[in-house]
Motif scaffolding. Structure first.
Motif, PDB file in Angstrom:
ATOM      1  N   SER A  59       0.831  -1.211   0.000  1.00  0.00           N
ATOM      2  CA  SER A  59       0.000   0.000   0.000  1.00  0.00           C
ATOM      3  C   SER A  59       0.862   1.256   0.000  1.00  0.00           C
ATOM      4  CB  SER A  59      -0.955  -0.005   1.185  1.00  0.00           C
ATOM      5  OG  SER A  59      -0.247   0.074   2.402  1.00  0.00           O
ATOM      6  N   GLN A  60       2.013   1.223   0.675  1.00  0.00           N
ATOM      7  CA  GLN A  60       2.923   2.362   0.655  1.00  0.00           C
ATOM      8  C   GLN A  60       3.469   2.598  -0.749  1.00  0.00           C
ATOM      9  OE1 GLN A  60       5.856   1.350   3.590  1.00  0.00           O
ATOM     10  NE2 GLN A  60       4.664   2.208   5.283  1.00  0.00           N
ATOM     11  N   ARG A  61       3.804   1.526  -1.433  1.00  0.00           N
ATOM     12  CA  ARG A  61       4.303   1.641  -2.800  1.00  0.00           C
ATOM     13  C   ARG A  61       3.241   2.209  -3.739  1.00  0.00           C
ATOM     14  NH1 ARG A  61       8.044  -3.695  -4.011  1.00  0.00           N
ATOM     15  NH2 ARG A  61       9.694  -3.172  -2.531  1.00  0.00           N
ATOM     16  N   LYS A  62       2.000   1.749  -3.574  1.00  0.00           N
ATOM     17  CA  LYS A  62       0.907   2.245  -4.412  1.00  0.00           C
ATOM     18  C   LYS A  62       0.662   3.728  -4.156  1.00  0.00           C
ATOM     19  CE  LYS A  62      -1.464  -2.132  -4.962  1.00  0.00           C
ATOM     20  NZ  LYS A  62      -2.616  -2.958  -4.611  1.00  0.00           N
ATOM     21  N   ALA A  63       0.732   4.128  -2.902  1.00  0.00           N
ATOM     22  CA  ALA A  63       0.524   5.534  -2.563  1.00  0.00           C
ATOM     23  C   ALA A  63       1.645   6.398  -3.122  1.00  0.00           C
ATOM     24  CB  ALA A  63       0.431   5.708  -1.050  1.00  0.00           C
ATOM     25  N   ALA A  65       3.438   5.713  -5.777  1.00  0.00           N
ATOM     26  CA  ALA A  65       3.307   5.734  -7.230  1.00  0.00           C
ATOM     27  C   ALA A  65       2.177   6.681  -7.647  1.00  0.00           C
ATOM     28  CB  ALA A  65       3.018   4.336  -7.746  1.00  0.00           C
ATOM     29  N   LYS A  66       1.153   6.728  -6.841  1.00  0.00           N
ATOM     30  CA  LYS A  66       0.023   7.609  -7.137  1.00  0.00           C
ATOM     31  C   LYS A  66       0.411   9.079  -6.967  1.00  0.00           C
ATOM     32  CE  LYS A  66      -4.903   7.547  -6.248  1.00  0.00           C
ATOM     33  NZ  LYS A  66      -5.964   7.048  -5.389  1.00  0.00           N
ATOM     34  N   LYS A  67       1.275   9.357  -6.006  1.00  0.00           N
ATOM     35  CA  LYS A  67       1.727  10.723  -5.750  1.00  0.00           C
ATOM     36  C   LYS A  67       2.619  11.243  -6.869  1.00  0.00           C
ATOM     37  CE  LYS A  67       2.121  12.278  -1.039  1.00  0.00           C
ATOM     38  NZ  LYS A  67       2.920  12.327   0.164  1.00  0.00           N
ATOM     39  N   SER A  68       3.444  10.363  -7.395  1.00  0.00           N
ATOM     40  CA  SER A  68       4.418  10.777  -8.410  1.00  0.00           C
ATOM     41  C   SER A  68       3.802  11.049  -9.757  1.00  0.00           C
ATOM     42  CB  SER A  68       5.468   9.705  -8.593  1.00  0.00           C
ATOM     43  OG  SER A  68       6.152   9.526  -7.381  1.00  0.00           O
TER      44      SER A  68
END
Length: 68
Positions: A59-63, A65-68
Motif C-alpha cells: 500500500s505504501q508503494r501504491k501511494a 506511485a500515485k503521488k508521483s
C-alpha cells in the motif's frame, strides 16, 4: 519472521508470490490448530504479521506511485 528491509528489496511480483504462499500457510495452520495437530503455535502469529508487513509495504508503494 521476515524483516521489513528484506521485503523492501523485493519486487512487486515477488511480494505477491510471498503473500500468496503465506496465505496458504496460514490456511493450513488454521486447520492444524482446529484438529489439534499444531505444534508451533508461534508460527501462526509470525505468518499473520508477515502478511501485514507485505500488505503495508504494497500500500505504501501504491501511494508513492500515485503521488508521483
Amino acid at each position: 519472521m521476515t524483516k521489513a528491509a528484506d521485503l523492501r528489496a523485493k519486487s512487486d511480483d515477488e511480494l505477491s508470490t510471498m503473500l500468496l504462499d503465506l496465505r496458504k500457510e496460514q490456511f493450513n495452520l488454521r486447520f492444524q490448530r482446529a484438529t489439534g495437530q499444531l505444534e508451533n503455535t508461534q508460527r501462526v502469529r509470525e505468518v499473520r504479521r508477515d502478511i501485514a508487513r507485505i500488505k503495508t509495504l504494497s500500500s505504501q508503494r501504491k501511494a508513492a506511485a500515485k503521488k508521483s
